[in-house]
Design a protein around this motif. Structure first.
Motif, PDB file in Angstrom:
ATOM      1  N   ASP A  86       0.825  -1.229  -0.004  1.00  6.91           N
ATOM      2  CA  ASP A  86       0.027   0.087   0.089  1.00  6.91           C
ATOM      3  C   ASP A  86       0.836   1.180  -0.044  1.00  6.91           C
ATOM      4  OD1 ASP A  86      -2.375  -1.440  -0.165  1.00  6.91           O
ATOM      5  OD2 ASP A  86      -2.885  -1.329   1.847  1.00  6.91           O
ATOM      6  N   SER A  87       2.001   1.418   0.715  1.00  6.42           N
ATOM      7  CA  SER A  87       2.626   2.361   0.847  1.00  6.42           C
ATOM      8  C   SER A  87       3.638   2.762  -0.572  1.00  6.42           C
ATOM      9  CB  SER A  87       3.591   2.309   2.056  1.00  6.42           C
ATOM     10  OG  SER A  87       4.537   1.290   1.901  1.00  6.42           O
ATOM     11  N   LYS A  88       3.975   1.469  -1.197  1.00  4.74           N
ATOM     12  CA  LYS A  88       4.677   1.745  -2.433  1.00  4.74           C
ATOM     13  C   LYS A  88       3.674   2.164  -3.578  1.00  4.74           C
ATOM     14  CE  LYS A  88       8.161  -1.288  -1.562  1.00  4.74           C
ATOM     15  NZ  LYS A  88       8.739  -2.922  -1.921  1.00  4.74           N
ATOM     16  N   ALA A  89       2.136   1.879  -3.454  1.00  4.19           N
ATOM     17  CA  ALA A  89       1.226   2.216  -4.581  1.00  4.19           C
ATOM     18  C   ALA A  89       0.920   3.481  -4.358  1.00  4.19           C
ATOM     19  CB  ALA A  89       0.021   1.363  -4.439  1.00  4.19           C
ATOM     20  N   ALA A  90       1.142   4.020  -2.865  1.00  3.13           N
ATOM     21  CA  ALA A  90       0.486   5.445  -2.709  1.00  3.13           C
ATOM     22  C   ALA A  90       1.685   6.401  -2.905  1.00  3.13           C
ATOM     23  CB  ALA A  90       0.412   5.554  -1.333  1.00  3.13           C
ATOM     24  N   THR A  91       1.619   6.833  -4.353  1.00  2.00           N
ATOM     25  CA  THR A  91       2.474   7.929  -4.974  1.00  2.00           C
ATOM     26  C   THR A  91       1.964   8.916  -5.138  1.00  2.00           C
ATOM     27  OG1 THR A  91       2.531   6.604  -6.979  1.00  2.00           O
ATOM     28  CG2 THR A  91       4.423   6.176  -5.372  1.00  2.00           C
ATOM     29  N   GLY A  92       2.571  10.274  -5.391  1.00  2.66           N
ATOM     30  CA  GLY A  92       1.824  11.275  -5.825  1.00  2.66           C
ATOM     31  C   GLY A  92       0.772  11.771  -5.016  1.00  2.66           C
ATOM     32  N   ASN A  93      -0.449  11.871  -5.493  1.00  2.25           N
ATOM     33  CA  ASN A  93      -1.654  12.355  -4.650  1.00  2.25           C
ATOM     34  C   ASN A  93      -2.253  11.189  -4.412  1.00  2.25           C
ATOM     35  OD1 ASN A  93      -2.516  11.793  -7.315  1.00  2.25           O
ATOM     36  ND2 ASN A  93      -3.596  13.469  -7.457  1.00  2.25           N
ATOM     37  N   LYS A  94      -1.935   9.767  -4.404  1.00  2.00           N
ATOM     38  CA  LYS A  94      -2.661   8.757  -3.823  1.00  2.00           C
ATOM     39  C   LYS A  94      -2.347   8.653  -2.384  1.00  2.00           C
ATOM     40  CE  LYS A  94      -3.748   5.686  -7.725  1.00  2.00           C
ATOM     41  NZ  LYS A  94      -3.686   4.507  -8.382  1.00  2.00           N
ATOM     42  N   VAL A  95      -3.248   8.164  -1.616  1.00  2.00           N
ATOM     43  CA  VAL A  95      -3.261   8.024  -0.115  1.00  2.00           C
ATOM     44  C   VAL A  95      -3.493   6.519   0.359  1.00  2.00           C
ATOM     45  CG1 VAL A  95      -3.895   8.808   2.120  1.00  2.00           C
ATOM     46  CG2 VAL A  95      -3.768  10.583   0.330  1.00  2.00           C
ATOM     47  N   PRO A  96      -2.487   6.107   1.159  1.00  2.00           N
ATOM     48  CA  PRO A  96      -2.621   4.404   1.471  1.00  2.00           C
ATOM     49  C   PRO A  96      -4.143   4.369   2.328  1.00  2.00           C
ATOM     50  CG  PRO A  96      -0.769   5.445   2.699  1.00  2.00           C
ATOM     51  CD  PRO A  96      -1.091   6.295   1.682  1.00  2.00           C
ATOM     52  N   VAL A  97      -4.614   3.290   2.104  1.00  2.00           N
ATOM     53  CA  VAL A  97      -5.964   3.050   2.954  1.00  2.00           C
ATOM     54  C   VAL A  97      -5.594   2.034   3.869  1.00  2.00           C
ATOM     55  CG1 VAL A  97      -8.354   2.180   2.611  1.00  2.00           C
ATOM     56  CG2 VAL A  97      -7.296   3.786   0.736  1.00  2.00           C
ATOM     57  N   VAL A  98      -6.002   2.158   5.296  1.00  2.00           N
ATOM     58  CA  VAL A  98      -5.967   1.301   6.442  1.00  2.00           C
ATOM     59  C   VAL A  98      -7.210   0.727   6.642  1.00  2.00           C
ATOM     60  CG1 VAL A  98      -4.906   0.741   8.476  1.00  2.00           C
ATOM     61  CG2 VAL A  98      -3.973   2.247   7.183  1.00  2.00           C
ATOM     62  N   ASP A  99      -7.655  -0.492   6.460  1.00  2.00           N
ATOM     63  CA  ASP A  99      -8.697  -1.205   6.721  1.00  2.00           C
ATOM     64  C   ASP A  99      -8.680  -1.881   8.306  1.00  2.00           C
ATOM     65  OD1 ASP A  99     -11.198  -2.143   6.955  1.00  2.00           O
ATOM     66  OD2 ASP A  99     -11.144  -3.430   5.408  1.00  2.00           O
ATOM     67  N   LEU A 100      -8.959  -1.310   9.186  1.00  2.00           N
ATOM     68  CA  LEU A 100      -8.905  -1.677  10.476  1.00  2.00           C
ATOM     69  C   LEU A 100      -9.863  -2.810  10.856  1.00  2.00           C
ATOM     70  CD1 LEU A 100      -8.417   1.668  12.749  1.00  2.00           C
ATOM     71  CD2 LEU A 100      -6.842   0.259  11.938  1.00  2.00           C
ATOM     72  N   THR A 101     -10.888  -2.901  10.305  1.00  2.00           N
ATOM     73  CA  THR A 101     -11.832  -4.140  10.671  1.00  2.00           C
ATOM     74  C   THR A 101     -11.164  -5.453  10.211  1.00  2.00           C
ATOM     75  OG1 THR A 101     -13.324  -2.440  10.280  1.00  2.00           O
ATOM     76  CG2 THR A 101     -14.310  -4.859  10.461  1.00  2.00           C
ATOM     77  N   SER A 102     -10.608  -5.312   9.032  1.00  2.00           N
ATOM     78  CA  SER A 102     -10.036  -6.579   8.492  1.00  2.00           C
ATOM     79  C   SER A 102      -9.068  -6.979   9.278  1.00  2.00           C
ATOM     80  CB  SER A 102      -9.534  -6.406   6.886  1.00  2.00           C
ATOM     81  OG  SER A 102      -8.406  -5.375   7.052  1.00  2.00           O
ATOM     82  N   LYS A 103      -8.314  -6.156   9.937  1.00  2.97           N
ATOM     83  CA  LYS A 103      -7.196  -6.545  11.028  1.00  2.97           C
ATOM     84  C   LYS A 103      -7.791  -6.657  12.410  1.00  2.97           C
ATOM     85  CE  LYS A 103      -3.656  -3.584   8.815  1.00  2.97           C
ATOM     86  NZ  LYS A 103      -3.870  -3.735   7.477  1.00  2.97           N
ATOM     87  N   GLY A 104      -9.050  -6.741  12.653  1.00  6.00           N
ATOM     88  CA  GLY A 104      -9.700  -7.161  13.928  1.00  6.00           C
ATOM     89  C   GLY A 104      -9.488  -6.003  14.876  1.00  6.00           C
ATOM     90  N   VAL A 105      -9.738  -4.809  14.097  1.00  8.63           N
ATOM     91  CA  VAL A 105      -9.736  -3.717  15.248  1.00  8.63           C
ATOM     92  C   VAL A 105     -11.014  -2.856  14.861  1.00  8.63           C
ATOM     93  CG1 VAL A 105      -8.533  -1.553  15.992  1.00  8.63           C
ATOM     94  CG2 VAL A 105      -7.196  -3.637  15.346  1.00  8.63           C
TER      95      VAL A 105
END
Length: 144
Positions: A86-105
């Motif tokens: 996700d962090s590599k894909a987030a270049t330029g004006n793209k922002v990484p997405v963190v889905d907490l529910t999938s991580k059990g939070v």
């Protein structure tokens, strides 16, 4: 311990073996265990264990533990949850997405600080966590 070393060897020949003639060494003179907590041991229970007897609060019939579960994480833990892809894909004006529910939070709390912008998906987000994410240039998405 061997028999020869026991204290009772010295007491041989003495009638009560150190337990007294009047009171006598009987098995359980005051009852076994916690017996008499509301009767003959009441003073002791009230002194050392106040509130031991009785009930407090309302009863909750058919209490289901599962809906009450709400694992949490703080804002300062978000950066570690971003995967490398996700962090590599987030270049330029793209922002990484963190889905907490999938991580059990399920809930995001506001302890700590964050500098990188992130889009966070969670079931519950605290007011302070939302403020810190938006200040860093990120966004909050509340998902069911």
């Amino acid at each position: 311990m061997t028999t020869a070393l026991r204290k009772n060897r010295k007491k041989r020949g003495h009638v009560s073996a150190g337990h007294g003639r009047v009171g006598k060494h009987r098995k359980h003179p005051s009852g076994r265990g916690n017996a008499g907590g509301q009767h003959h041991h009441r003073i002791w229970f009230d002194k050392y264990h106040p509130g031991y007897f009785g009930k407090v609060g309302m009863r909750h019939f058919h209490y289901k533990k599962n809906p009450m579960v709400k694992p949490t994480c703080n804002v300062n833990q978000l950066q570690a949850m971003v995967s490398e892809a996700d962090s590599k894909a987030a270049t330029g004006n793209k922002v990484p997405v963190v889905d907490l529910t999938s991580k059990g939070v399920f809930k995001l709390l506001g302890k700590g600080f964050i500098t990188t912008p992130l889009i966070v998906k969670a079931r519950f987000i605290s007011r302070i966590a939302e403020k810190k994410l938006k200040a860093a240039g990120g966004a909050c998405v509340v998902s069911a």
